[in-house]
Design a protein around this motif. Structure first.
Motif: not given
Length: 399
Positions: A346-370
């Motif tokens: 990934e380009l330009g990943v900045a400290p302080g931003q969020a990284c959000v974790i999903y179950e998959s790339e699907e449009p209605r995917a479940r959020v696993l946290g972050g």
């Protein structure tokens, strides 16, 4: 039999507190639930001094918005209360926002507001009022999920252009059991159509800005006012060691930035690192922005399977910016914390931003946290030159 909020009681016997910001979305939530027969109580939080924002488009939780929320409550016939949370908002959100920028990070105050104010303080108020649930106008979905902690899980919204799951990853399982998001299955045009159907004057009101307390998007002005002696000038340094110019404070820059550097070197340069300790902005070519791994702090995990340090990598999808779709990744717990490995950089990943974790790339995917991005590992190794021995270069364009 469950009602529309997944509770085993009739709507008339269900008390719902709705967080009303004065915008279209939360107003429609309140009107929808009132029409269904729920006992609805509207609450608006005054989060900052609203005098300067009263006529400004794009503000929220301030003067005009409080007035609009009150008008909507009167229109649909529900009680409405305004709670003064200014001091708590300043301490928990604005002060942390300033400190994070001074540390060379790019924070997301909306995440902290949801975590520290809306889904803690406001939830406590809802409980004090005897409410069964707290409903908001966020575009995200929650529904019962067998095996989920406390019985409910969080999912991306139906409208990909409005999906706000990136800003809500820090919601805990306990909070999810009480929160409801009635707009998760609607698009924004459908919401506006409902506002007109309900006869709400704010049906065509502009959407609020993500950062409500920053006038005109000028973050540096806020920080300089809060920390007048902490903003220090410094060098703009090429990754190869050359000093290319001076800057008036690292708060004016973020990783990935190209415009506004005030340099003319014959090559396109980007901010690749902010060295807060030495007040330096490190710049380099675009390929130095590529990130192959991320270390997270303050991890919020909503998955059923606990993450164990040293365990096998978990195949997930992640978003490192709110404007980017989820991409495949691997999550593993280490002695340093949660580490995300990116098969495609990934380009330009900045400290302080969020990284959000999903179950998959699907449009209605479940959020696993972050979690909050603390450190990044560049695809191209970046060796930051020592601050004591730069090689001077000529600046051909004034800053």
């Amino acid at each position: 039999m469950l009602n529309s909020l997944d509770l085993p009681k009739a709507p008339r016997d269900t008390r719902v507190v709705v967080a009303m910001s004065g915008g279209v979305d939360s107003s429609v939530v309140a009107a929808m639930l009132a029409r269904e027969g729920y006992e609805v109580i509207g609450i608006t939080l005054q989060l900052y001094d609203h005098g300067a924002a009263i006529h400004r488009k794009g503000a929220c939780c301030a003067g005009q918005d409080i007035h609009d929320a009150r008008r909507v409550a009167e229109r649909i016939g529900i009680p409405h209360y305004v709670l003064d949370y200014e001091s708590r908002f300043r301490d928990a959100v604005i002060e942390r926002f300033a400190d994070s920028y001074l540390n060379g990070e790019t924070p997301i105050p909306c995440v902290e507001c949801n975590r520290s104010i809306k889904f803690t303080e406001l939830l406590d108020t809802a409980r004090d009022l005897g409410a069964d649930v707290l409903a908001t106008g966020h575009y995200v979905a929650s529904r019962p999920a067998p095996g989920a902690v406390d019985g409910r899980a969080l999912y991306r919204a139906a409208d990909p252009d409005r999906d706000q799951s990136y800003f809500l990853y820090a919601t805990t399982a306990e909070q999810l059991s009480i929160l409801r998001f009635p707009l998760g299955d609607l698009t924004k045009p459908q919401t506006r159509a409902l506002a007109r159907e309900f006869g709400l004057e704010i049906a065509d009101k502009h959407d609020s800005q993500d950062i409500c307390f920053v006038p005109d998007g000028r973050y540096a002005d806020i920080i300089e006012r809060l920390r007048p002696k902490a903003v220090l000038p410094g060098d703009i340094v090429h990754a190869d060691g050359r000093v290319l110019g001076r800057h008036s404070g690292i708060i004016h820059f973020t990783v990935g930035q190209r415009k506004g550097l005030g340099l003319s070197t014959g090559e396109p340069l980007y901010v690749v690192k902010l060295d807060a300790e030495n007040a330096r902005v490190i710049v380099g070519p675009r390929d130095m922005l590529a990130t192959s791994a991320i270390t997270l702090g303050d991890l919020n995990w909503l998955g059923e399977t606990p993450l164990v340090p040293g365990g096998e990598p978990v195949e997930v999808a992640v978003r490192v910016r709110s404007t980017r779709p989820p991409h495949p990744a691997f999550l593993q717990m280490t002695g340093e914390g949660a580490v995300i490995t990116l098969p495609v950089a990934e380009l330009g990943v900045a400290p302080g931003q969020a990284c959000v974790i999903y179950e998959s790339e699907e449009p209605r995917a479940r959020v696993l946290g972050g979690g909050t991005i603390r450190r990044t590992r560049p695809l191209v190794p970046l060796v930051v030159p020592p601050a004591t021995s730069p090689r001077l270069a000529t600046v051909t364009e004034p800053l």
